[in-house]
Design an enzyme around this catalytic site. Structure first.
Site, mmCIF file in Angstrom:
data_model
loop_
_atom_site.group_PDB
_atom_site.id
_atom_site.type_symbol
_atom_site.label_atom_id
_atom_site.label_comp_id
_atom_site.label_asym_id
_atom_site.label_seq_id
_atom_site.Cartn_x
_atom_site.Cartn_y
_atom_site.Cartn_z
ATOM 1 C CB CYS A 159 61.475 4.711 13.668
ATOM 2 S SG CYS A 159 61.260 2.582 13.947
ATOM 3 C CE LYS A 212 51.780 9.160 26.924
ATOM 4 N NZ LYS A 212 50.252 9.305 25.691
ATOM 5 C CD GLU A 217 63.854 -0.279 20.440
ATOM 6 O OE1 GLU A 217 64.307 0.122 19.832
ATOM 7 O OE2 GLU A 217 64.087 -1.283 21.160
ATOM 8 C CD GLU A 232 62.522 10.551 13.230
ATOM 9 O OE1 GLU A 232 62.637 11.415 14.095
ATOM 10 O OE2 GLU A 232 62.333 8.895 12.552
HETATM 11 P P1 NAD Z 1 56.658 11.167 21.071
HETATM 12 O O1 NAD Z 1 58.101 10.721 21.706
HETATM 13 O O2 NAD Z 1 56.120 12.601 20.386
HETATM 14 O O3 NAD Z 1 55.298 10.607 21.818
HETATM 15 C C1 NAD Z 1 55.090 9.483 22.028
HETATM 16 C C2 NAD Z 1 54.825 8.595 23.427
HETATM 17 O O4 NAD Z 1 55.374 9.722 24.714
HETATM 18 C C3 NAD Z 1 53.125 9.846 22.901
HETATM 19 O O5 NAD Z 1 52.826 8.301 23.835
HETATM 20 C C4 NAD Z 1 53.313 10.618 24.400
HETATM 21 O O6 NAD Z 1 52.540 10.835 24.582
HETATM 22 C C5 NAD Z 1 54.491 10.161 24.843
HETATM 23 N N1 NAD Z 1 54.752 12.108 25.360
HETATM 24 C C6 NAD Z 1 55.328 12.397 25.195
HETATM 25 N N2 NAD Z 1 56.214 13.165 26.011
HETATM 26 C C7 NAD Z 1 56.139 13.009 27.267
HETATM 27 C C8 NAD Z 1 56.886 12.984 28.794
HETATM 28 N N3 NAD Z 1 57.934 13.558 28.953
HETATM 29 N N4 NAD Z 1 57.167 12.084 29.455
HETATM 30 C C9 NAD Z 1 56.435 10.630 29.187
HETATM 31 N N5 NAD Z 1 55.920 10.638 27.948
HETATM 32 C C10 NAD Z 1 56.353 11.685 26.219
HETATM 33 O O7 NAD Z 1 56.696 10.528 19.542
HETATM 34 P P2 NAD Z 1 55.833 10.342 18.382
HETATM 35 O O8 NAD Z 1 55.320 11.173 17.798
HETATM 36 O O9 NAD Z 1 54.084 10.111 18.860
HETATM 37 O O10 NAD Z 1 56.403 9.741 17.412
HETATM 38 C C11 NAD Z 1 57.334 9.370 16.442
HETATM 39 C C12 NAD Z 1 58.641 9.155 16.945
HETATM 40 O O11 NAD Z 1 58.771 7.866 17.481
HETATM 41 C C13 NAD Z 1 59.515 9.663 15.772
HETATM 42 O O12 NAD Z 1 60.923 9.728 16.119
HETATM 43 C C14 NAD Z 1 60.632 7.870 15.873
HETATM 44 O O13 NAD Z 1 61.194 7.443 15.100
HETATM 45 C C15 NAD Z 1 59.470 7.446 16.781
HETATM 46 N N6 NAD Z 1 59.927 6.074 16.693
HETATM 47 C C16 NAD Z 1 60.948 5.380 16.972
HETATM 48 C C17 NAD Z 1 60.782 3.487 16.693
HETATM 49 C C18 NAD Z 1 61.942 3.195 17.109
HETATM 50 O O14 NAD Z 1 61.690 2.016 16.795
HETATM 51 N N7 NAD Z 1 62.790 2.914 17.065
HETATM 52 C C19 NAD Z 1 59.517 3.298 16.129
HETATM 53 C C20 NAD Z 1 58.221 3.884 16.176
HETATM 54 C C21 NAD Z 1 58.702 5.132 15.932
HETATM 55 O O1 6OD Z 2 59.442 -4.279 14.262
HETATM 56 C C1 6OD Z 2 59.567 -3.799 15.288
HETATM 57 O O2 6OD Z 2 59.679 -4.817 16.392
HETATM 58 C C2 6OD Z 2 59.999 -2.512 15.411
HETATM 59 N N1 6OD Z 2 60.076 -2.683 16.455
HETATM 60 C C3 6OD Z 2 59.646 -1.553 14.280
HETATM 61 C C4 6OD Z 2 59.486 -0.268 15.115
HETATM 62 C C5 6OD Z 2 58.964 0.164 13.125
HETATM 63 C C6 6OD Z 2 59.266 2.359 13.503
HETATM 64 O O3 6OD Z 2 58.270 2.768 13.432
#
Ligand code: NAD
Ligand code: 6OD
Length: 495
Positions: free
Chosen positions: A299, A189, A265, A399
């Site tokens: 992130c 998804k 993540e 964040e």
């Molecule tokens: P989000 O958590 O709002 O959404 C991510 C996904 O989760 C979307 O597909 C959304 O539809 C789904 N979702 C939301 N609520 C849900 C629920 N209750 N049950 C199941 N699915 C649900 O995050 P975002 O705004 O799309 O992304 C930004 C965030 O992602 C930031 O906090 C960023 O740091 C984090 N991020 C982390 C990494 C990492 O590798 N650690 C990488 C990229 C982004």
């Molecule tokens: O490089 C990767 O494998 C990875 N998971 C990056 C995540 C970046 C976050 O925004």
């Protein structure tokens, strides 16, 4: 940061796509025919539609994925599976301009960044796990003359993959490639804000010969929608999620009754620690990237910059000057270093923090909201540097996930380690120093899963990737990914 040419004539062949679900090898509408509009954030124009699924579409996708576990997929040898992964990688590279066009249109990021980073890495994810799959062994132990123990590996089963919007294809393939390598099957998804490259990926998998039902895709929202349906479904064996920390908590709760394996993540508020003995020009080149790459929507972004007080003024002056040289503009402008944020909603979220910084006593040294002269509409925010905030300010603790960094001076090594760890997150850290012993000493005390010394976002896909504290659960990469997407059984033979 970029200096590229773009073949606009060639890009005219590509168009945004309407996004349907992909279940059991077929693209389908929602049962209710429900769709929402998909927006290009850089122009704020509607570019297509997204089918919105829920429990029934997820149920059909999960059932297809479960059936596929016992179909022809199961009988493929490791070399055949590896070949299939390679074909997916090849197909991604063959269509790289189209995928980069689609990714840039969906997210607002520069086309050249999508091409060089997102799409190239998406292909590499498949090549890496194709090789890994054919070269890995297993554990075995001889216990004196009593017994021989060895582990066997089998697929974990049906894996739910829930993804964010910042690196849509890169992060989805980071999950799908090891899942397929391990012989498991997938229900993906993507984010409702960036559904297009996931849809093309489903098509690519079919073209590469992946059997029906092995890769499924359901579009939709999170809570009370497709996302939640995946996390609750009793026949989903594991959930891998990348996104916000609060969403991670909700998913863990929803997944608990059926005791699913989870890998998370999550968010970050990563320190970028600059000691006075480092090479400031090198620091600034990399800090521009760790602060503003992908409009700061990474992130791992080093959004909390700590600078040793003796070089604070010099650093700030040079960093501000270089930041002001960055071009913010239309993602298809070859000179654009930065494009648009992902949506109007996220733009308001980021601007809210810039306003808050002023209320918290901070100074906006450069940046803020300003439409570049080359565009008429869009969710553009200039790279923003904030000083004068205390460690407890919300803008330092929370964040923001945009092109906004805070800069704070420090006096001693102990003080900066305390600042760095004073956060609910624990994802990444960069330490800048030319003192080898200090580099190791500080690295060992930092509470983060990924620690870089004198660099940022330098990846080797064999290494453990993930966060501690509020930044994640588990690690992905190399053997860690394989362990998540498979189940191990130990066999003991009495000698
Ligand atoms: P989000 O958590 O709002 O959404 C991510 C996904 O989760 C979307 O597909 C959304 O539809 C789904 N979702 C939301 N609520 C849900 C629920 N209750 N049950 C199941 N699915 C649900 O995050 P975002 O705004 O799309 O992304 C930004 C965030 O992602 C930031 O906090 C960023 O740091 C984090 N991020 C982390 C990494 C990492 O590798 N650690 C990488 C990229 C982004
Ligand atoms: O490089 C990767 O494998 C990875 N998971 C990056 C995540 C970046 C976050 O925004």
């Amino acid at each position: 940061m970029q200096s590229k040419t773009i073949d606009h004539e060639a890009l005219k062949h590509y168009k945004p796509i309407d996004c349907k679900h992909f279940i059991d090898g077929v693209f389908v509408d929602s049962d209710s025919d429900r769709v929402i509009q998909n927006m290009n954030p850089a122009t704020e124009e509607v570019i297509g539609s997204i089918a919105i699924g829920g429990e029934s579409e997820v149920d059909r996708a999960v059932k297809a994925a479960k059936r596929a576990l016992t179909g022809p997929w199961k009988d493929l040898s490791a070399f055949e599976r590896s070949g299939m992964l390679r074909r997916i990688g090849d197909e991604i590279l063959k269509r790289k301009e189209e995928l980069a066009f689609i990714e840039a249109t969906d997210t607002g990021k520069p086309y050249s960044l999508a091409l060089e980073m997102d799409i190239t890495r998406a292909a590499h994810n498949f090549y890496f796990f194709a090789d890994y799959l054919t070269s890995m062994g297993t554990e075995s132990y001889q216990q004196d003359q009593k017994a021989l123990h060895y582990a066997i590996r089998r697929p974990v089963g049906v894996v739910g993959m829930i993804n964010p919007w910042n690196l849509p294809l890169l992060l989805l393939t980071w999950k799908l490639a090891p899942c397929l390598a391990a012989g498991s099957t997938a229900v993906m998804k993507p984010s409702e804000w960036t559904p297009m490259t996931a849809t093309l990926l489903a098509e690519i998998c079919k073209e590469a010969g992946v059997p029906n039902g092995v890769v499924n895709l359901v579009h939709g929202f999170g809570a009370d929608s497709a996302g939640e349906a995946i996390t609750k479904h009793p026949e989903v064996d594991a959930v891998t999620f990348t996104g916000d920390t609060k969403t991670g908590t909700a998913i863990m709760k929803a997944a608990a009754p059926s005791l699913k394996k989870v890998s998370f993540e999550l968010g970050g508020k990563n320190p970028n620690i600059i000691f006075a003995d480092s090479d400031l020009d090198e620091v600034i080149d990399t800090t521009l990237k760790s602060s503003f790459l992908n409009q700061g929507q990474v992130c791992l972004a080093g959004s909390r910059i700590y600078v040793e007080s003796t070089v604070y003024d010099t650093f700030l002056e040079k960093f501000v000057a270089r930041t002001e040289e960055l071009n913010v503009g239309n993602p298809f402008d070859p000179d654009a270093d930065m494009g648009s944020l992902v949506s109007r909603e996220h733009y308001e979220h980021v601007l809210g923090y810039i306003h808050l910084a002023k209320e918290e006593g901070g100074t906006i040294v450069t940046g803020g909201a300003e439409l570049p002269s080359s565009v008429e509409k869009g969710c553009y925010v200039k790279p923003t540097i904030i000083t004068g905030l205390s460690q407890t300010a919300r803008c330092v603790q929370e964040e923001i996930f945009g092109p906004v960094v805070t800069v704070i001076p420090f006096e001693t090594e102990d003080e900066v380690i305390e600042y760095a760890n004073d956060t609910k997150y624990g994802l990444g850290t960069t330490i800048w120093t030319n003192d080898l012993r200090r580099a190791h000493r500080v690295a060992h005390q930092i509470e983060a899963g990924i620690i870089w010394v004198n660099t940022w976002y330098l990846r080797d896909l064999r290494t453990p990737f993930g966060g501690m504290k509020g930044s994640g659960v588990g690690r992905e990469g190399g053997a860690h990914s394989f362990d998540f997407y498979s189940e191990l059984s130990n066999v003991t033979i009495k000698l």
